[in-house]
Design a protein around this motif. Structure first.
Motif, PDB file in Angstrom:
ATOM      1  N   GLY A 171       2.586 -14.378   2.756  1.00 16.52           N
ATOM      2  CA  GLY A 171       1.283 -14.564   3.380  1.00 16.52           C
ATOM      3  C   GLY A 171       0.927 -13.425   4.324  1.00 16.52           C
ATOM      4  O   GLY A 171      -0.221 -12.965   4.367  1.00 16.52           O
ATOM      5  N   ARG A 172       1.913 -12.943   5.095  1.00 19.68           N
ATOM      6  CA  ARG A 172       1.658 -11.847   6.020  1.00 19.68           C
ATOM      7  C   ARG A 172       1.489 -10.514   5.290  1.00 19.68           C
ATOM      8  O   ARG A 172       0.591  -9.732   5.621  1.00 19.68           O
ATOM      9  CB  ARG A 172       2.798 -11.744   7.034  1.00 19.68           C
ATOM     10  CG  ARG A 172       2.887 -12.911   7.993  1.00 19.68           C
ATOM     11  CD  ARG A 172       1.631 -13.025   8.854  1.00 19.68           C
ATOM     12  NE  ARG A 172       1.417 -11.826   9.654  1.00 19.68           N
ATOM     13  CZ  ARG A 172       1.914 -11.664  10.891  1.00 19.68           C
ATOM     14  NH1 ARG A 172       2.639 -12.631  11.454  1.00 19.68           N
ATOM     15  NH2 ARG A 172       1.661 -10.554  11.556  1.00 19.68           N
ATOM     16  N   GLY A 215       0.438 -10.119   2.391  1.00 17.99           N
ATOM     17  CA  GLY A 215      -0.801 -10.151   1.617  1.00 17.99           C
ATOM     18  C   GLY A 215      -2.003  -9.683   2.406  1.00 17.99           C
ATOM     19  O   GLY A 215      -3.061  -9.395   1.817  1.00 17.99           O
ATOM     20  N   GLN A 216      -1.890  -9.583   3.714  1.00 16.96           N
ATOM     21  CA  GLN A 216      -2.972  -9.103   4.556  1.00 16.96           C
ATOM     22  C   GLN A 216      -2.980  -7.577   4.572  1.00 16.96           C
ATOM     23  O   GLN A 216      -1.932  -6.935   4.626  1.00 16.96           O
ATOM     24  CB  GLN A 216      -2.815  -9.636   5.983  1.00 16.96           C
ATOM     25  CG  GLN A 216      -2.781 -11.157   6.070  1.00 16.96           C
ATOM     26  CD  GLN A 216      -2.499 -11.640   7.480  1.00 16.96           C
ATOM     27  OE1 GLN A 216      -2.434 -10.858   8.431  1.00 16.96           O
ATOM     28  NE2 GLN A 216      -2.318 -12.952   7.616  1.00 16.96           N
ATOM     29  N   GLU A 217      -4.160  -6.998   4.525  1.00 17.11           N
ATOM     30  CA  GLU A 217      -4.268  -5.541   4.489  1.00 17.11           C
ATOM     31  C   GLU A 217      -3.757  -4.905   5.769  1.00 17.11           C
ATOM     32  O   GLU A 217      -3.213  -3.792   5.757  1.00 17.11           O
ATOM     33  CB  GLU A 217      -5.734  -5.146   4.267  1.00 17.11           C
ATOM     34  CG  GLU A 217      -5.963  -3.652   4.139  1.00 17.11           C
ATOM     35  CD  GLU A 217      -5.262  -3.044   2.928  1.00 17.11           C
ATOM     36  OE1 GLU A 217      -4.958  -1.832   2.976  1.00 17.11           O
ATOM     37  OE2 GLU A 217      -5.025  -3.775   1.951  1.00 17.11           O
ATOM     38  N   ALA A 218      -3.912  -5.603   6.900  1.00 16.14           N
ATOM     39  CA  ALA A 218      -3.483  -5.028   8.180  1.00 16.14           C
ATOM     40  C   ALA A 218      -1.971  -4.952   8.302  1.00 16.14           C
ATOM     41  O   ALA A 218      -1.454  -4.140   9.080  1.00 16.14           O
ATOM     42  CB  ALA A 218      -4.053  -5.855   9.340  1.00 16.14           C
ATOM     43  N   THR A 219      -1.236  -5.774   7.574  1.00 17.26           N
ATOM     44  CA  THR A 219       0.234  -5.763   7.637  1.00 17.26           C
ATOM     45  C   THR A 219       0.766  -4.739   6.652  1.00 17.26           C
ATOM     46  O   THR A 219       0.623  -4.902   5.437  1.00 17.26           O
ATOM     47  CB  THR A 219       0.812  -7.154   7.320  1.00 17.26           C
ATOM     48  OG1 THR A 219       0.238  -8.123   8.199  1.00 17.26           O
ATOM     49  CG2 THR A 219       2.312  -7.158   7.487  1.00 17.26           C
ATOM     50  N   ARG A 220       1.374  -3.690   7.166  1.00 15.45           N
ATOM     51  CA  ARG A 220       1.867  -2.602   6.333  1.00 15.45           C
ATOM     52  C   ARG A 220       3.380  -2.606   6.173  1.00 15.45           C
ATOM     53  O   ARG A 220       3.901  -2.052   5.215  1.00 15.45           O
ATOM     54  CB  ARG A 220       1.447  -1.246   6.929  1.00 15.45           C
ATOM     55  CG  ARG A 220      -0.032  -1.128   7.264  1.00 15.45           C
ATOM     56  CD  ARG A 220      -0.905  -1.340   6.044  1.00 15.45           C
ATOM     57  NE  ARG A 220      -0.647  -0.343   5.013  1.00 15.45           N
ATOM     58  CZ  ARG A 220      -1.218  -0.374   3.809  1.00 15.45           C
ATOM     59  NH1 ARG A 220      -2.028  -1.367   3.478  1.00 15.45           N
ATOM     60  NH2 ARG A 220      -0.946   0.561   2.920  1.00 15.45           N
ATOM     61  N   LYS A 261       4.486  -0.632   2.760  1.00 12.78           N
ATOM     62  CA  LYS A 261       3.483  -0.283   1.760  1.00 12.78           C
ATOM     63  C   LYS A 261       3.191   1.207   1.783  1.00 12.78           C
ATOM     64  O   LYS A 261       2.763   1.773   0.771  1.00 12.78           O
ATOM     65  CB  LYS A 261       2.189  -1.056   2.017  1.00 12.78           C
ATOM     66  CG  LYS A 261       2.317  -2.568   1.913  1.00 12.78           C
ATOM     67  CD  LYS A 261       0.999  -3.239   2.255  1.00 12.78           C
ATOM     68  CE  LYS A 261       1.105  -4.763   2.214  1.00 12.78           C
ATOM     69  NZ  LYS A 261      -0.166  -5.421   2.604  1.00 12.78           N
TER      70      LYS A 261
END
Length: 203
Positions: A45-46, A48-53, A127
């Motif tokens: 879930g984390r 999957g967020q764009e802000a979490t690299r 990422k």
């Protein structure tokens, strides 16, 4: 230690072995009794967020295997993740109490404290590209991973088997191959004479 029971376990707090990480990086602390489904539900879930690299998985002792499993699941589901692995030792503090020792008049008996050095692993997934020169770096897996088919290979060559009923030809350089077969004299076929045919027919 059969007369004692473990009542508490705690790990020493130590910084992550990855310099330059942001203060709010997601860290998944894997325990021996952690459920992989719960860990991966939160981690996916984390990530999957764009802000979490970036995300870090860490575990020690018997949780090391479970930590590696979580990392491999995330790499397979997301793909394109850069990885850095660090292995070290960590101090674990265990508190044990006696099972059957009688209670003194002053109160409970003094517990036994044990300090252990256990192997620990920290795995960083990112990422964004990481420094490939640092120790423990691993690039993203290629599409298809280990099961990628090489061009020109037949299904039989990839599987290492041949269809049922078909014999594999021996390689010339392999013992028992065509070189040895070439040394064998050709089969001598004896032709039947006409009188032999008559004898056979009259039997």
């Amino acid at each position: 230690m059969e007369n004692f029971r473990k009542v508490k376990t705690s790990e020493e707090e130590s910084p992550l072995p990855f310099p330059g990480l942001p203060a709010d990086v997601v860290e998944m602390k894997v325990k021996e009794g952690s459920k992989i489904r719960n860990l991966m539900g939160f981690a996916m879930g984390r990530m999957g967020q764009e802000a979490t690299r970036r995300i870090v998985f860490s575990g020690c002792g018997r949780a090391v295997t479970k930590t590696v499993t979580c990392v491999e699941i995330m790499k397979r589901k997301l793909g394109g993740l850069h990885q850095v692995t660090k292995v070290r030792y960590k101090t674990v503090r265990e508190v044990w109490e006696s099972r059957d020792r009688p209670q003194p008049p002053q109160g409970r008996p003094q517990p036994l404290t044990v300090h252990k050095n256990v192997p620990s692993i920290c795995i960083l997934l990112s990422k964004d590209p990481l420094d490939p020169q640092q120790m423990g770096y691993q690039p993203p897996d290629l599409p298809g991973g280990l099961w990628a088919e090489e061009e020109g290979d037949s299904p039989e060559e990839r599987s290492g088997s041949t269809p049922k009923g078909v014999k594999r030809l021996a390689s010339p350089s392999r013992p028992g191959g065509d070189e040895q077969n070439a040394k064998k004299p050709p089969l001598q076929v004896q032709e039947l004479q006409e009188e032999d045919l008559g004898t056979v027919a009259g039997c």
